[in-house]
Design an enzyme around this catalytic site. Structure first.
Site, PDB file in Angstrom:
ATOM      1  N   GLU A 111       0.823  -1.203   0.000  1.00  0.00           N
ATOM      2  CA  GLU A 111       0.000   0.000   0.000  1.00  0.00           C
ATOM      3  C   GLU A 111       0.863   1.261   0.000  1.00  0.00           C
ATOM      4  O   GLU A 111       0.565   2.238  -0.700  1.00  0.00           O
ATOM      5  CB  GLU A 111      -0.927   0.013   1.223  1.00  0.00           C
ATOM      6  CG  GLU A 111      -2.080  -0.950   1.127  1.00  0.00           C
ATOM      7  CD  GLU A 111      -3.068  -0.570   0.031  1.00  0.00           C
ATOM      8  OE1 GLU A 111      -3.343   0.635  -0.140  1.00  0.00           O
ATOM      9  OE2 GLU A 111      -3.552  -1.480  -0.664  1.00  0.00           O
TER      10      GLU A 111
ATOM     11  N   CYS B 131     -12.014   2.579 -15.167  1.00  0.00           N
ATOM     12  CA  CYS B 131     -12.372   3.979 -14.902  1.00  0.00           C
ATOM     13  C   CYS B 131     -11.099   4.818 -14.780  1.00  0.00           C
ATOM     14  O   CYS B 131     -10.819   5.437 -13.756  1.00  0.00           O
ATOM     15  CB  CYS B 131     -13.202   4.065 -13.621  1.00  0.00           C
ATOM     16  SG  CYS B 131     -14.050   5.644 -13.381  1.00  0.00           S
TER      17      CYS B 131
ATOM     18  N   CYS C  71     -15.858   3.020 -20.536  1.00  0.00           N
ATOM     19  CA  CYS C  71     -17.184   2.903 -19.921  1.00  0.00           C
ATOM     20  C   CYS C  71     -17.983   1.714 -20.447  1.00  0.00           C
ATOM     21  O   CYS C  71     -18.838   1.164 -19.733  1.00  0.00           O
ATOM     22  CB  CYS C  71     -17.976   4.193 -20.131  1.00  0.00           C
ATOM     23  SG  CYS C  71     -17.226   5.643 -19.334  1.00  0.00           S
TER      24      CYS C  71
END
Length: 354
Positions: A36, A191, A198
C-alpha cells in the site's frame, strides 16, 4: 431500491479483476502495508519488482526495523517520495517495540503509526484481516466522483468528506477483501484518468457522469500553479584512487536522507568551479569537464542539474564521516541514491569517466 454497487463490482472482479498480485500471496498485514505504501502515487507494474526485491531483503517487520537506513533507502531508490521509506522503517520499529511485531487490527492504532493514514489503515484492515473498512485511494476517489458526479477537486475538504461518505455507503460487510481490491482495480483498469472504458464498466447503468456524458469532468482537477525553475551544479569529484565523493542529504526535504553528489551554487561559472570546490569543500581540483545537463521534476518545482567532473589533487581535506564518503562507483551504487543521480553515475557515456 437496494444498493447493487458492491454486488455488480464483485461480479466484475470475479471475471476481470487482479487475483495474483505478489502481495496476495502469503497475505499478511506486513506485506499488505508495504504494498500500500509503495502503491501511493506509483503504478502496480512499477511496484511489483520493487516489492519482490524488498520482500526478499526485508521478509518481515523485524527485518525492516533492524536494517540500516541506507539499506532501506537503497531498496527504495527509483520509487521516489523517499519520506515513504523512512516512515516505513520508523513505523516498523514502533510495531516491533509496541506490538511485539504484530500489526494491530484497529483503525486508530494503525493510523497512529508513522506514514499510515485513514485509507492505508483501512486497506490493511480489509485486506489483511478481512474486516469491514472503507478505503479511498486515488483510484477509488475517481470511481466514486464519477459514479455520483461529485464536483470539485478531491483535495478540498468538503469534496473529500463527500467521497468518504460514499465510500462508507458502498463498502459491503461480506467479501470486503475482494471488494477493496475490486474497486481499486476498476479505477486502474476501466475507470481510468483519461479515456475511461465505460462500455466495459459494470457500474455504467447508474453512473451519473456516464449518463450525462461528462466522465472527463470528474473528479475535478487540482488548481494549477506554475512550477518554479531551479538550477544547481552537481560535481563528480574523483580522487587519485578513482573514488567519488558523496554527501548525505538532510533527513527532511527533497531526497531526505539519501546520498547524492555535492552541489554548488549555480551563480558560479564553469571557470569558477575549481575555486568553488576549494572554498566550500577545501578540495584542490583540476580543470572541470562538463557533462550534459538535464532537468528533473519534483512535485513542486523543476530542477535543472548541470553536472561536472573534477579530478582532486592530493589527499584533499575531507575524510569519511557520517555525512560524507569517498566511494568507488560500484560501492556508491549500493547506497540509497536519488534516481537521477543513480542514472548519472551509471550512464553509458560516463562509465569511462568514472
Amino acid at each position: 431500491m437496494p444498493d447493487r454497487f458492491a454486488e455488480r463490482l464483485l461480479e466484475w472482479y470475479d471475471q476481470h479483476g487482479r487475483h495474483d498480485l505478489p502481495w496476495h500471496h502469503n497475505r499478511n498485514a506486513y506485506r499488505v502495508w508495504v504494498s500500500e505504501i509503495m502503491l501511493q502515487q506509483t503504478q502496480v507494474t512499477t511496484v511489483i519488482p520493487y516489492f519482490n526485491a524488498f520482500m526478499e531483503r526485508f521478509p518481515d517487520v523485524h527485518a525492516l526495523a533492524e536494517a540500516p537506513e541506507d539499506d532501506v533507502l537503497s531498496h527504495w531508490s527509483g520509487l521516489g517520495y523517499y519520506a515513504r521509506a523512512r516512515n516505513l522503517q520508523k513505523a516498523a520499529k514502533t510495531v516491533v517495540a509496541d506490538y511485539a511485531g504484530d500489526f494491530p487490527a484497529d483503525q486508530q492504532q494503525l493510523e497512529s503509526l508513522t506514514g499510515i493514514g485513514r485509507s492505508t489503515a483501512a486497506a490493511i484492515i480489509a485486506q489483511a484481516f478481512g474486516k469491514r473498512a472503507a478505503i479511498l485511494d486515488g483510484n477509488v476517489k475517481r470511481v466514486l466522483a464519477r459514479y455520483h458526479a461529485v464536483a470539485g477537486w478531491p483535495g478540498q475538504t468538503s469534496v473529500l468528506k463527500t467521497l468518504w461518505e460514499r465510500a462508507e455507503q458502498h463498502t459491503p460487510h461480506e467479501r470486503v477483501r475482494d471488494y477493496t481490491q475490486a474497486i481499486m482495480d476498476l479505477g486502474a483498469m476501466v475507470c481510468t484518468r483519461t479515456r475511461p472504458n465505460c462500455d466495459t464498466c459494470p457500474l455504467k447503468a447508474d453512473c451519473a457522469a456516464y449518463t450525462r456524458g461528462e466522465t472527463t469532468f470528474y473528479p475535478g482537477s487540482k488548481p494549477k500553479k506554475a512550477k518554479p525553475e531551479k538550477v544547481t551544479w552537481m560535481v563528480i569529484l574523483e580522487d587519485a584512487q578513482g573514488r567519488i565523493l558523496l554527501e548525505r542529504r538532510p533527513p527532511s526535504g527533497i531526497w531526505g536522507g539519501l546520498w547524492s553528489l555535492p552541489e554548488l551554487d549555480p551563480a558560479f561559472g564553469a571557470d569558477e568551479l575549481q575555486d568553488a570546490c576549494e572554498q566550500k569543500l577545501g578540495l584542490s581540483c583540476e580543470t572541470p569537464e562538463l557533462i550534459s545537463g538535464f532537468r528533473h521534476t519534483f512535485s513542486h518545482y523543476h530542477l535543472h542539474i548541470q553536472p561536472a567532473r573534477l579530478l582532486v589533487r592530493g589527499a584533499g581535506a575531507i575524510g569519511d564521516n557520517d555525512n560524507q564518503r569517498w566511494l568507488h562507483r560500484d560501492e556508491a551504487l549500493s547506497l540509497g541514491l536519488p534516481a537521477p543521480i543513480r542514472t548519472l553515475l551509471t550512464d553509458a557515456e560516463q562509465v569511462a569517466l568514472l
